[in-house]
Design a protein around this motif. Structure first.
Motif, PDB file in Angstrom:
ATOM      1  N   HIS A 145      44.789  13.383  27.066  1.00  0.00           N
ATOM      2  CA  HIS A 145      45.553  14.221  27.981  1.00  0.00           C
ATOM      3  C   HIS A 145      46.956  13.622  28.059  1.00  0.00           C
ATOM      4  CE1 HIS A 145      41.799  16.082  29.387  1.00  0.00           C
ATOM      5  NE2 HIS A 145      41.281  14.870  29.403  1.00  0.00           N
ATOM      6  N   CYS A 184      44.126  20.049  25.469  1.00  0.00           N
ATOM      7  CA  CYS A 184      42.882  19.298  25.607  1.00  0.00           C
ATOM      8  C   CYS A 184      41.665  20.194  25.739  1.00  0.00           C
ATOM      9  CB  CYS A 184      42.984  18.356  26.803  1.00  0.00           C
ATOM     10  SG  CYS A 184      43.412  19.196  28.341  1.00  0.00           S
ATOM     11  N   HIS A 188      42.967  23.639  29.542  1.00  0.00           N
ATOM     12  CA  HIS A 188      44.150  22.759  29.524  1.00  0.00           C
ATOM     13  C   HIS A 188      45.220  23.251  30.504  1.00  0.00           C
ATOM     14  CE1 HIS A 188      47.889  21.015  28.025  1.00  0.00           C
ATOM     15  NE2 HIS A 188      48.278  22.209  27.678  1.00  0.00           N
TER      16      HIS A 188
HETATM   17 CU1  CUA Z   1      44.318  17.683  29.757  1.00  0.00          CU
HETATM   18 CU2  CUA Z   1      45.616  19.263  28.522  1.00  0.00          CU
END
Ligand code: CUA
Length: 313
Positions: A145, A184, A188
């Motif tokens: 992230h 991610c 996200h």
């Molecule tokens: Cu956690 Cu994009």
């Protein structure tokens, strides 16, 4: 000019922002000056030296040392300025003041968890005191992230199996947005948090009371509050619609088919295990993406969430 600056970037709320902003404007203004003057020169030369008669021959020019040195040295100087300035900014961002207040940050798909020095945990809300440097020590429970607060001009990747850190100093009370800036997974774009900046005293009060404070509430109400606070509802709907995980509606008491082929009844124990170690008994048709909440939620909080889920029919 001030108006223009405010239009380009959000208000700077940390001393870490000053050098970043100055360099940002320097690069942009220098680029603007060059693009305007080079474009103007191209247009001017194209017009001035256009072919004026059929028998006109283009002169053969092999080189011009003066010109070549000029157009090499000017960019070299500019690049060296940007390098020195940028390096100074980098060193500032990497040198954490020694009196910084430390907060542990854990990135999970798809929420931010903040652990404070007295053991309290908050989800998607980072509480900090005003006018005091704050150091974040960050790691991820799953994928990469990235922690980004535009108001403070700080951004750093958050990695599994490795700590990364950054610091800032909020110089006014209020709220600032945190974005995840590394793709991610499916939620996200929902991986947002808020920095809440308190006066020093107010922060102490919050820190002392956070976490356990609401455990005396009615369990169902407390459970609903926790499912929002812990971002359960980012992936689990309460109206039967599918977001990323099974809906809470009608979940309690239902038969679930696991990925292993086994059938289980969603009773208290099943829901408890699904919260604490969600991937131990994965339901068929779902990806193992839910973060584990063992260590983040205490028993009374888990009880409250179960009581709340029972009421969603
Ligand atoms: Cu956690 Cu994009």
């Amino acid at each position: 000019m001030k108006r223009f600056i405010e239009y380009m970037l959000p208000p700077a709320k940390s001393p870490t922002a000053e050098i970043t902003d100055a360099l940002f404007y320097f690069i942009n203004v220098a680029s603007l000056i060059f693009i305007i003057s080079i474009t103007a020169a191209i247009i001017w030369f194209a017009w001035k030296y256009r072919r004026k008669s059929d028998d006109e021959v283009t002169p053969v020019i092999s080189h011009n040392s003066k010109l070549e040195i000029t157009w090499s040295v000017i960019p070299l100087i500019l690049v060296m300025i940007v390098f020195a300035w940028g390096f100074q900014g980098y060193v500032n961002l990497r040198t954490v003041p020694s009196d910084a207040y430390e907060v542990r940050v854990v990135g999970k798909s798809w929420l931010w968890e903040f652990h404070y020095d007295n053991g309290n945990v908050s989800i998607n809300e980072l509480h900090v005191p005003v006018n005091r440097p704050v150091k974040l020590i960050m790691s991820s429970d799953d994928v990469i992230h990235s922690f980004y607060v535009p108001d403070y001009r700080v951004k750093r990747d958050v990695l599994p199996n490795r700590y990364s850190s950054l610091w800032f100093e909020a110089n006014e009370t209020g709220e600032s947005v945190v974005f995840c800036t590394e793709y991610c997974g499916r939620a996200h774009s929902n991986m947002l948090a808020t920095v809440i900046v308190h006066e020093q005293e107010e922060f102490e009060t919050w820190l002392a009371s956070a976490g356990a404070a609401n455990d005396d509430m009615d369990p169902v109400e407390r459970g609903e509050q926790l499912t929002n606070q812990y971002a359960c509802v980012t992936c689990h709907s309460v109206d039967g619609s599918e977001i990323l995980g099974p809906s809470f509606q009608g979940l309690f008491g239902s038969e679930r088919t696991l990925a292993s082929g086994e059938t289980v009844t969603a009773d208290e124990n099943y829901i408890r295990e699904s919260i604490l170690e969600p991937n131990a008994k994965l339901v068929e048709g779902y990806d193992p993406v839910m973060p584990a909440f063992a260590g983040s939620l205490n028993d009374r909080q888990v009880d409250a969430i179960i009581e709340y889920i029972k009421t969603i029919e």
